[in-house]
Design a protein around this motif. Structure first.
Motif, PDB file in Angstrom:
ATOM      1  N   ALA A 108       0.893  -1.223   0.144  1.00 29.04           N
ATOM      2  CA  ALA A 108      -0.094   0.068   0.043  1.00 29.04           C
ATOM      3  C   ALA A 108       0.848   1.138  -0.017  1.00 29.04           C
ATOM      4  O   ALA A 108       0.666   2.151  -0.783  1.00 29.04           O
ATOM      5  N   PHE A 109       1.864   1.138   0.757  1.00 29.81           N
ATOM      6  CA  PHE A 109       2.718   2.236   0.925  1.00 29.81           C
ATOM      7  C   PHE A 109       3.529   2.684  -0.349  1.00 29.81           C
ATOM      8  O   PHE A 109       3.454   3.668  -0.795  1.00 29.81           O
ATOM      9  N   LEU A 110       3.948   1.620  -1.085  1.00 31.72           N
ATOM     10  CA  LEU A 110       4.544   1.943  -2.325  1.00 31.72           C
ATOM     11  C   LEU A 110       3.606   2.338  -3.425  1.00 31.72           C
ATOM     12  O   LEU A 110       3.884   3.170  -4.416  1.00 31.72           O
ATOM     13  N   SER A 111       2.411   1.879  -3.398  1.00 33.56           N
ATOM     14  CA  SER A 111       1.518   2.111  -4.221  1.00 33.56           C
ATOM     15  C   SER A 111       1.272   3.768  -4.092  1.00 33.56           C
ATOM     16  O   SER A 111       0.958   4.718  -5.226  1.00 33.56           O
ATOM     17  N   HIS A 112       1.055   4.133  -2.805  1.00 32.33           N
ATOM     18  CA  HIS A 112       0.948   5.694  -2.479  1.00 32.33           C
ATOM     19  C   HIS A 112       1.931   6.622  -3.151  1.00 32.33           C
ATOM     20  O   HIS A 112       1.693   7.461  -3.555  1.00 32.33           O
ATOM     21  N   ILE A 113       3.245   5.907  -2.961  1.00 28.79           N
ATOM     22  CA  ILE A 113       4.547   6.768  -3.404  1.00 28.79           C
ATOM     23  C   ILE A 113       4.364   6.919  -4.969  1.00 28.79           C
ATOM     24  O   ILE A 113       4.379   7.898  -5.609  1.00 28.79           O
ATOM     25  N   ARG A 114       3.599   5.767  -5.837  1.00 28.77           N
ATOM     26  CA  ARG A 114       3.674   5.878  -7.051  1.00 28.77           C
ATOM     27  C   ARG A 114       2.724   7.020  -7.513  1.00 28.77           C
ATOM     28  O   ARG A 114       2.768   7.431  -8.689  1.00 28.77           O
ATOM     29  N   ALA A 115       1.835   7.322  -6.916  1.00 27.53           N
ATOM     30  CA  ALA A 115       0.757   8.253  -7.096  1.00 27.53           C
ATOM     31  C   ALA A 115       1.189   9.830  -6.968  1.00 27.53           C
ATOM     32  O   ALA A 115       0.419  10.658  -7.299  1.00 27.53           O
ATOM     33  N   VAL A 116       2.444   9.974  -6.325  1.00 28.01           N
ATOM     34  CA  VAL A 116       2.683  11.506  -5.975  1.00 28.01           C
ATOM     35  C   VAL A 116       3.841  11.718  -7.332  1.00 28.01           C
ATOM     36  O   VAL A 116       4.307  10.800  -8.021  1.00 28.01           O
ATOM     37  N   ASP A 117       4.393  12.985  -7.379  1.00 25.02           N
ATOM     38  CA  ASP A 117       5.088  13.447  -8.486  1.00 25.02           C
ATOM     39  C   ASP A 117       6.734  13.699  -7.778  1.00 25.02           C
ATOM     40  O   ASP A 117       7.555  13.809  -8.654  1.00 25.02           O
ATOM     41  N   ALA A 118       6.584  13.796  -6.619  1.00 23.16           N
ATOM     42  CA  ALA A 118       7.929  14.050  -6.002  1.00 23.16           C
ATOM     43  C   ALA A 118       8.042  13.778  -4.540  1.00 23.16           C
ATOM     44  O   ALA A 118       6.786  13.507  -3.984  1.00 23.16           O
ATOM     45  N   ILE A 119       9.158  13.554  -3.883  1.00 24.94           N
ATOM     46  CA  ILE A 119       9.185  13.075  -2.375  1.00 24.94           C
ATOM     47  C   ILE A 119       9.916  13.949  -1.686  1.00 24.94           C
ATOM     48  O   ILE A 119      11.069  14.293  -1.846  1.00 24.94           O
ATOM     49  N   PHE A 120       9.405  14.140  -0.652  1.00 22.82           N
ATOM     50  CA  PHE A 120      10.080  14.612   0.614  1.00 22.82           C
ATOM     51  C   PHE A 120      10.572  13.588   1.303  1.00 22.82           C
ATOM     52  O   PHE A 120       9.576  12.986   2.082  1.00 22.82           O
ATOM     53  N   GLN A 121      11.929  13.403   1.532  1.00 20.23           N
ATOM     54  CA  GLN A 121      12.128  11.999   2.375  1.00 20.23           C
ATOM     55  C   GLN A 121      12.778  12.539   3.603  1.00 20.23           C
ATOM     56  O   GLN A 121      13.633  13.363   3.605  1.00 20.23           O
ATOM     57  N   VAL A 122      12.022  12.154   4.627  1.00 20.62           N
ATOM     58  CA  VAL A 122      12.450  12.845   6.186  1.00 20.62           C
ATOM     59  C   VAL A 122      13.551  11.602   6.571  1.00 20.62           C
ATOM     60  O   VAL A 122      13.189  10.430   6.741  1.00 20.62           O
ATOM     61  N   VAL A 123      14.678  12.205   7.063  1.00 29.04           N
ATOM     62  CA  VAL A 123      15.622  11.445   7.726  1.00 29.04           C
ATOM     63  C   VAL A 123      15.921  11.815   9.219  1.00 29.04           C
ATOM     64  O   VAL A 123      15.877  13.017   9.368  1.00 29.04           O
ATOM     65  N   ARG A 124      15.555  10.823  10.125  1.00 28.51           N
ATOM     66  CA  ARG A 124      15.669  11.196  11.630  1.00 28.51           C
ATOM     67  C   ARG A 124      17.218  11.212  12.118  1.00 28.51           C
ATOM     68  O   ARG A 124      18.074  10.219  11.857  1.00 28.51           O
ATOM     69  N   CYS A 125      17.507  12.329  12.568  1.00 29.97           N
ATOM     70  CA  CYS A 125      18.925  12.638  13.090  1.00 29.97           C
ATOM     71  C   CYS A 125      18.734  13.010  14.786  1.00 29.97           C
ATOM     72  O   CYS A 125      19.707  13.686  15.056  1.00 29.97           O
ATOM     73  N   PHE A 126      17.724  12.974  15.210  1.00 26.07           N
ATOM     74  CA  PHE A 126      17.546  13.205  16.712  1.00 26.07           C
ATOM     75  C   PHE A 126      17.272  12.190  17.576  1.00 26.07           C
ATOM     76  O   PHE A 126      16.839  11.148  17.124  1.00 26.07           O
ATOM     77  N   ASP A 127      17.906  12.318  18.517  1.00 28.71           N
ATOM     78  CA  ASP A 127      18.062  11.372  19.826  1.00 28.71           C
ATOM     79  C   ASP A 127      16.627  11.594  20.652  1.00 28.71           C
ATOM     80  O   ASP A 127      16.726  12.749  21.197  1.00 28.71           O
ATOM     81  N   ASP A 128      15.950  10.564  20.891  1.00 33.46           N
ATOM     82  CA  ASP A 128      14.952  10.934  21.930  1.00 33.46           C
ATOM     83  C   ASP A 128      14.503   9.371  22.421  1.00 33.46           C
ATOM     84  O   ASP A 128      13.840   8.833  21.469  1.00 33.46           O
ATOM     85  N   ALA A 129      14.635   9.108  23.685  1.00 32.20           N
ATOM     86  CA  ALA A 129      14.388   7.926  24.037  1.00 32.20           C
ATOM     87  C   ALA A 129      12.711   7.471  24.168  1.00 32.20           C
ATOM     88  O   ALA A 129      12.259   6.348  24.217  1.00 32.20           O
ATOM     89  N   TYR A 228      15.857  15.834   0.373  1.00 28.20           N
ATOM     90  CA  TYR A 228      15.982  15.054   1.597  1.00 28.20           C
ATOM     91  C   TYR A 228      15.760  16.325   2.603  1.00 28.20           C
ATOM     92  O   TYR A 228      16.482  17.252   2.684  1.00 28.20           O
ATOM     93  N   LEU A 229      14.982  15.933   3.773  1.00 27.39           N
ATOM     94  CA  LEU A 229      14.627  16.760   4.957  1.00 27.39           C
ATOM     95  C   LEU A 229      15.215  15.966   5.871  1.00 27.39           C
ATOM     96  O   LEU A 229      14.805  15.013   6.578  1.00 27.39           O
ATOM     97  N   VAL A 230      16.548  16.665   6.682  1.00 31.93           N
ATOM     98  CA  VAL A 230      17.172  16.196   7.892  1.00 31.93           C
ATOM     99  C   VAL A 230      16.554  16.560   9.109  1.00 31.93           C
ATOM    100  O   VAL A 230      16.848  17.851   9.433  1.00 31.93           O
ATOM    101  N   ASN A 231      15.745  15.810   9.793  1.00 35.82           N
ATOM    102  CA  ASN A 231      15.095  16.044  10.818  1.00 35.82           C
ATOM    103  C   ASN A 231      16.030  15.964  12.201  1.00 35.82           C
ATOM    104  O   ASN A 231      16.437  15.191  12.859  1.00 35.82           O
ATOM    105  N   LEU A 232      16.301  17.508  12.722  1.00 32.92           N
ATOM    106  CA  LEU A 232      17.349  17.474  13.797  1.00 32.92           C
ATOM    107  C   LEU A 232      16.757  18.043  15.050  1.00 32.92           C
ATOM    108  O   LEU A 232      15.329  18.420  15.016  1.00 32.92           O
ATOM    109  N   SER A 233      17.185  17.683  16.163  1.00 36.00           N
ATOM    110  CA  SER A 233      16.415  18.414  17.350  1.00 36.00           C
ATOM    111  C   SER A 233      16.672  19.822  17.420  1.00 36.00           C
ATOM    112  O   SER A 233      17.472  20.583  16.545  1.00 36.00           O
TER     113      SER A 233
END
Length: 394
Positions: A108-129, A228-233
């Motif tokens: 389902a996830f991959l078919s939803h990506i097929r339906a959009v024209d561009a991707i904001f890819q969020v990459v986690r770089c924050f530590d949070d227990a 690429y969106l690098v998600n920082l603290s």
């Protein structure tokens, strides 16, 4: 003799040719996608939660595009109605390792990506227990590799299926024009498959216009532009430092050269979004000595999709319309109303920069800067246009 200058051929954009393009927020589970979606769209859709698959069906919202030209035109005309440009954004369920084979919400996830024209890819770089990571710990390079691999594996599957179908048809043989076309198509699909099997993304090859005609109907995941969106603290974002940033830059240079990387603190954006009084957000940013990353995120995605704007203006309404760069006047007219494309006669055009420089329409006319253009006119970013069209039939 001096060497001849190489004329670089313009790269034709991959993807749908239309003007109504959409972006999807993508990433592993629990990296901050839904929280970003709420912050960027200023709405309460999306489902930020501390467990995978909190978002199942993609949520959709429209994001207002920040543009000083639109603000200036509204101040200038003081219209009764104001309609800014917007960008459609989807919050898509979190990916997990093995999604290409159906793990988690994989298919389902991959078919939803097929339906959009561009991707904001969020990459986690924050530590949070408090916020679990589906892979156990924070390692953005591993996460980038997982997503990159899952999208490519799924593309290989799509392309193999397309190739199988083409081979069934070309086995019949013969010399007809249709058969020649099918064989050319088959050769292109084999080339795409070879490229993917080498571990490369489709958007990173310089395809010919004929090849792009074959690629676009396949809706390949790795053909879509990525930001690429690098998600920082909040702390790391304010000081613009994080131990993972240089490694991410290196990874993108190696695997996705030229794709934009934007540091962002989703936690900060979400906190700013909770202010209700006018001016509070600006005050807080001034105190922190930083600025919101959201305007840059939206404008970078528009650039990645090769989108531009034209305006219709007057005291009744100032409106900003979105089109793909390179769009001709009749197709731009069709964005306003479908009938206008069919019945287009001509358009009256001048550019925003000219209006701003000269101060008002009268001066623009007096200086001979107003142009009358026909069907072959390619609309430029910032054009102010009056469309003349005939009556629609029946």
């Amino acid at each position: 003799m001096p060497p001849k200058k190489q004329v670089e051929e313009k790269k034709i954009p991959l993807g749908r040719p239309g003007n109504n393009l959409k972006s999807g927020i993508v990433g592993l589970a629990n990296v901050g996608k839904s929280t970003l979606f709420q912050a960027i769209t200023k709405c309460k859709l999306g489902n930020p939660a501390n467990f995978p698959y909190a978002t199942i069906e993609p949520e959709e919202a429209r994001v207002l595009v920040p543009d000083q030209r639109y603000d200036w035109l509204c101040d200038h005309y003081k219209p009764k109605s104001r309609v800014p440009a917007n960008l459609t954004v989807y919050d898509i369920a979190g990916l997990t390792r093995g999604a290409s084979t159906g793990a988690g919400l994989g298919n389902a996830f991959l078919s939803h990506i097929r339906a959009v024209d561009a991707i904001f890819q969020v990459v986690r770089c924050f530590d949070d227990a408090e916020i679990i990571h589906v892979e156990g710990d924070v390692d953005p390079i591993r996460d980038l590799n997982i997503i990159s691999e899952e999208l490519r594996i799924k593309d290989i599957e799509f392309v193999e299926k397309a190739l199988e179908n083409l081979k069934k048809q070309t086995r019949r043989g013969g010399q007809s024009l249709e058969m020649k076309k099918l064989k050319e198509e088959e050769a292109t699909v084999e080339k795409i498959l070879g490229w993917l099997n080498e571990g490369k993304d489709v958007r990173k090859e310089h395809w010919t216009p004929k090849e792009i005609e074959v690629i676009n109907p396949l809706f390949l995941l790795t053909a879509k532009p990525v930001v690429y969106l690098v998600n920082l603290s909040e702390r790391d974002y304010i000081r613009q430092k994080n131990k993972h940033l240089p490694k991410i830059a290196e990874w993108v240079k190696l695997h996705a050269a030229g794709d934009p990387i934007i540091p962002i603190s989703v936690a900060l954006e979400e906190r700013l979004g909770r202010f209700e009084e006018p001016g509070q957000e600006e005050e807080e940013l001034k105190t922190l000595g930083t600025k919101s990353a959201l305007p840059k995120v939206i404008l970078t995605m528009r650039q990645a999709l090769e989108l531009g704007s034209f305006f219709t203006t007057g005291t009744d309404e100032v409106r900003q319309w979105t089109i793909r760069k390179g769009t001709k006047a009749p197709q731009a007219a069709g964005v306003i109303h479908g009938d206008f494309e069919k019945t287009f006669i001509q358009c009256i055009v001048y550019n925003y920069d000219t209006l701003k420089e000269l101060g008002d329409e009268g001066e623009v006319k007096a200086k001979g800067k107003v142009m009358t253009k026909g069907k072959d006119y390619v609309v430029e970013d910032g054009d102010i246009i009056l469309i003349k069209a005939g009556a629609a039939k029946g």
